[in-house]
Scaffold this motif. Structure first.
Motif, PDB file in Angstrom:
ATOM      1  N   ALA A  65       0.839  -1.204   0.000  1.00 20.88           N
ATOM      2  CA  ALA A  65       0.000   0.000   0.000  1.00 20.88           C
ATOM      3  C   ALA A  65       0.873   1.254   0.000  1.00 20.88           C
ATOM      4  O   ALA A  65       0.561   2.235  -0.682  1.00 20.88           O
ATOM      5  N   LEU A  66       1.977   1.213   0.749  1.00 21.78           N
ATOM      6  CA  LEU A  66       2.888   2.357   0.772  1.00 21.78           C
ATOM      7  C   LEU A  66       3.503   2.582  -0.603  1.00 21.78           C
ATOM      8  O   LEU A  66       3.600   3.717  -1.077  1.00 21.78           O
ATOM      9  N   ALA A  67       3.892   1.508  -1.276  1.00 21.18           N
ATOM     10  CA  ALA A  67       4.428   1.641  -2.639  1.00 21.18           C
ATOM     11  C   ALA A  67       3.350   2.162  -3.592  1.00 21.18           C
ATOM     12  O   ALA A  67       3.629   2.996  -4.458  1.00 21.18           O
ATOM     13  N   GLY A  68       2.121   1.682  -3.423  1.00 18.33           N
ATOM     14  CA  GLY A  68       1.015   2.185  -4.240  1.00 18.33           C
ATOM     15  C   GLY A  68       0.783   3.666  -4.013  1.00 18.33           C
ATOM     16  O   GLY A  68       0.547   4.424  -4.960  1.00 18.33           O
ATOM     17  N   LEU A  69       0.865   4.079  -2.743  1.00 14.42           N
ATOM     18  CA  LEU A  69       0.735   5.499  -2.430  1.00 14.42           C
ATOM     19  C   LEU A  69       1.836   6.284  -3.138  1.00 14.42           C
ATOM     20  O   LEU A  69       1.581   7.345  -3.720  1.00 14.42           O
ATOM     21  N   ILE A  86       7.994   4.961  -2.066  1.00 15.65           N
ATOM     22  CA  ILE A  86       8.382   3.696  -2.706  1.00 15.65           C
ATOM     23  C   ILE A  86       9.692   3.188  -2.107  1.00 15.65           C
ATOM     24  O   ILE A  86       9.842   1.993  -1.835  1.00 15.65           O
ATOM     25  N   LEU A  87      10.636   4.083  -1.872  1.00 15.32           N
ATOM     26  CA  LEU A  87      11.913   3.700  -1.273  1.00 15.32           C
ATOM     27  C   LEU A  87      11.689   3.103   0.121  1.00 15.32           C
ATOM     28  O   LEU A  87      12.244   2.043   0.449  1.00 15.32           O
ATOM     29  N   LYS A  88      10.875   3.758   0.926  1.00 20.21           N
ATOM     30  CA  LYS A  88      10.577   3.248   2.269  1.00 20.21           C
ATOM     31  C   LYS A  88       9.913   1.872   2.187  1.00 20.21           C
ATOM     32  O   LYS A  88      10.217   0.977   2.971  1.00 20.21           O
ATOM     33  N   ALA A  89       9.021   1.697   1.223  1.00 19.65           N
ATOM     34  CA  ALA A  89       8.356   0.400   1.051  1.00 19.65           C
ATOM     35  C   ALA A  89       9.377  -0.673   0.673  1.00 19.65           C
ATOM     36  O   ALA A  89       9.324  -1.794   1.180  1.00 19.65           O
ATOM     37  N   SER A  90      10.325  -0.328  -0.199  1.00 18.02           N
ATOM     38  CA  SER A  90      11.332  -1.323  -0.617  1.00 18.02           C
ATOM     39  C   SER A  90      12.256  -1.684   0.543  1.00 18.02           C
ATOM     40  O   SER A  90      12.704  -2.826   0.642  1.00 18.02           O
ATOM     41  N   PRO A  94      12.057  -5.863   1.428  1.00 22.94           N
ATOM     42  CA  PRO A  94      13.083  -6.002   0.383  1.00 22.94           C
ATOM     43  C   PRO A  94      12.922  -7.223  -0.505  1.00 22.94           C
ATOM     44  O   PRO A  94      13.538  -7.285  -1.564  1.00 22.94           O
ATOM     45  N   ASP A  95      12.094  -8.181  -0.090  1.00 20.68           N
ATOM     46  CA  ASP A  95      11.883  -9.387  -0.903  1.00 20.68           C
ATOM     47  C   ASP A  95      10.717  -9.255  -1.872  1.00 20.68           C
ATOM     48  O   ASP A  95      10.441 -10.186  -2.623  1.00 20.68           O
ATOM     49  N   ASP A  96      10.032  -8.137  -1.861  1.00 19.32           N
ATOM     50  CA  ASP A  96       8.853  -7.964  -2.705  1.00 19.32           C
ATOM     51  C   ASP A  96       9.272  -7.412  -4.062  1.00 19.32           C
ATOM     52  O   ASP A  96       9.557  -6.221  -4.209  1.00 19.32           O
ATOM     53  N   GLN A  97       9.297  -8.291  -5.043  1.00 19.97           N
ATOM     54  CA  GLN A  97       9.755  -7.915  -6.379  1.00 19.97           C
ATOM     55  C   GLN A  97       8.923  -6.774  -6.958  1.00 19.97           C
ATOM     56  O   GLN A  97       9.462  -5.870  -7.593  1.00 19.97           O
ATOM     57  N   SER A  98       7.615  -6.792  -6.733  1.00 10.01           N
ATOM     58  CA  SER A  98       6.773  -5.750  -7.329  1.00 10.01           C
ATOM     59  C   SER A  98       7.137  -4.369  -6.783  1.00 10.01           C
ATOM     60  O   SER A  98       7.117  -3.381  -7.524  1.00 10.01           O
ATOM     61  N   ILE A  99       7.505  -4.296  -5.515  1.00  5.08           N
ATOM     62  CA  ILE A  99       7.888  -3.003  -4.937  1.00  5.08           C
ATOM     63  C   ILE A  99       9.226  -2.551  -5.509  1.00  5.08           C
ATOM     64  O   ILE A  99       9.388  -1.383  -5.882  1.00  5.08           O
ATOM     65  N   VAL A 100      10.183  -3.460  -5.588  1.00  2.00           N
ATOM     66  CA  VAL A 100      11.493  -3.092  -6.139  1.00  2.00           C
ATOM     67  C   VAL A 100      11.330  -2.632  -7.594  1.00  2.00           C
ATOM     68  O   VAL A 100      11.932  -1.635  -8.005  1.00  2.00           O
ATOM     69  N   LEU A 101      10.487  -3.307  -8.343  1.00  2.00           N
ATOM     70  CA  LEU A 101      10.252  -2.895  -9.732  1.00  2.00           C
ATOM     71  C   LEU A 101       9.629  -1.506  -9.804  1.00  2.00           C
ATOM     72  O   LEU A 101       9.917  -0.740 -10.738  1.00  2.00           O
ATOM     73  N   GLN A 102       8.779  -1.160  -8.838  1.00  2.00           N
ATOM     74  CA  GLN A 102       8.162   0.165  -8.835  1.00  2.00           C
ATOM     75  C   GLN A 102       9.197   1.260  -8.645  1.00  2.00           C
ATOM     76  O   GLN A 102       8.934   2.419  -8.963  1.00  2.00           O
ATOM     77  N   MET A 103      10.364   0.920  -8.132  1.00  2.00           N
ATOM     78  CA  MET A 103      11.420   1.918  -7.913  1.00  2.00           C
ATOM     79  C   MET A 103      12.141   2.304  -9.196  1.00  2.00           C
ATOM     80  O   MET A 103      12.746   3.375  -9.264  1.00  2.00           O
ATOM     81  N   ILE A 104      12.103   1.448 -10.200  1.00  2.00           N
ATOM     82  CA  ILE A 104      13.013   1.620 -11.339  1.00  2.00           C
ATOM     83  C   ILE A 104      12.799   2.944 -12.073  1.00  2.00           C
ATOM     84  O   ILE A 104      13.728   3.755 -12.181  1.00  2.00           O
ATOM     85  N   ASN A 105      11.615   3.192 -12.597  1.00  2.00           N
ATOM     86  CA  ASN A 105      11.403   4.422 -13.373  1.00  2.00           C
ATOM     87  C   ASN A 105      11.624   5.686 -12.556  1.00  2.00           C
ATOM     88  O   ASN A 105      12.322   6.597 -13.012  1.00  2.00           O
ATOM     89  N   PRO A 106      11.060   5.780 -11.332  1.00  2.00           N
ATOM     90  CA  PRO A 106      11.341   6.987 -10.543  1.00  2.00           C
ATOM     91  C   PRO A 106      12.829   7.173 -10.230  1.00  2.00           C
ATOM     92  O   PRO A 106      13.329   8.298 -10.236  1.00  2.00           O
ATOM     93  N   SER A 107      13.533   6.070  -9.982  1.00  2.00           N
ATOM     94  CA  SER A 107      14.965   6.170  -9.672  1.00  2.00           C
ATOM     95  C   SER A 107      15.744   6.735 -10.849  1.00  2.00           C
ATOM     96  O   SER A 107      16.622   7.588 -10.672  1.00  2.00           O
ATOM     97  N   LEU A 120      18.073  -3.320  -5.479  1.00  2.00           N
ATOM     98  CA  LEU A 120      18.256  -4.449  -6.390  1.00  2.00           C
ATOM     99  C   LEU A 120      19.275  -5.447  -5.834  1.00  2.00           C
ATOM    100  O   LEU A 120      19.079  -6.663  -5.925  1.00  2.00           O
ATOM    101  N   GLU A 121      20.355  -4.932  -5.254  1.00  2.00           N
ATOM    102  CA  GLU A 121      21.358  -5.834  -4.675  1.00  2.00           C
ATOM    103  C   GLU A 121      20.779  -6.631  -3.510  1.00  2.00           C
ATOM    104  O   GLU A 121      21.042  -7.835  -3.400  1.00  2.00           O
ATOM    105  N   ARG A 122      19.982  -5.984  -2.658  1.00  2.00           N
ATOM    106  CA  ARG A 122      19.329  -6.708  -1.544  1.00  2.00           C
ATOM    107  C   ARG A 122      18.452  -7.828  -2.092  1.00  2.00           C
ATOM    108  O   ARG A 122      18.469  -8.946  -1.595  1.00  2.00           O
TER     109      ARG A 122
END
Length: 167
Positions: A65-69, A86-90, A94-107, A120-122
């Motif tokens: 939900a935090l990543a969705g927010l 999104i960073l806080k959610a990741s 850290p094991d949630d692939q969907s959250i880590v993927l949500q970081m890519i474009n904003p990063s 990604l390393e985690r």
């Protein structure tokens, strides 16, 4: 949820979907999060934000939900706030692939590649056979001009799966 219900904008239908989600998950947070995702898919970004905030009131540790927010905030032009969520959610999941993927474009958009690399390393440390995420990490290394690390990761991918589309 049947596809026909997802595209329906009637509040009564959304209430029925929410009730069904609660029955299936027994979690109002998960139901609210699900409605947030549906709202985002229908480009009702502000409504999605509201649902994600509601989910977090039910369960402050709901990192999806935090990543969705964060995604909703990003979609409304609040880029720094969205990325921070999104960073806080990741970091919290850290094991949630969907959250880590949500970081890519904003990063990439904010040039916050150090945080993306860490996430990604985690993930890859715990899931070394997830070659798609290894490929994402190789791309991050490349973008950060860590060419030796990028090359090593790509070689690793090819050793495991010579036909991997990223190799």
């Amino acid at each position: 949820i049947p596809h026909v219900l997802i595209v329906d904008d009637e509040p009564a239908i959304r209430d029925l979907i929410r009730e069904r989600l609660i029955r299936e998950d027994r979690s109002p947070a998960a139901a609210s999060r699900g409605l947030g995702v549906i709202a985002l898919l229908q480009k009702r970004i502000a409504e999605g934000e509201s649902y994600f905030r509601q989910a977090l009131r039910f369960d402050p540790a709901d990192f999806r939900a935090l990543a969705g927010l964060g995604t909703a905030l990003w979609g409304q032009g609040q880029r720094e706030e969205g990325f921070a969520a999104i960073l806080k959610a990741s970091e919290g999941s850290p094991d949630d692939q969907s959250i880590v993927l949500q970081m890519i474009n904003p990063s990439y958009a904010l040039n916050r590649l150090e945080q993306l690399q860490a996430a990604l390393e985690r993930f890859v440390r715990k899931h070394p056979d997830n070659l798609d995420m290894c490929y994402c990490l190789a791309g991050c290394y490349f973008r950060r001009k860590r060419l030796g690390q990028a090359e090593a990761m790509l070689h690793r991918i090819l050793m495991i799966s010579p036909t991997h589309p990223g190799g």
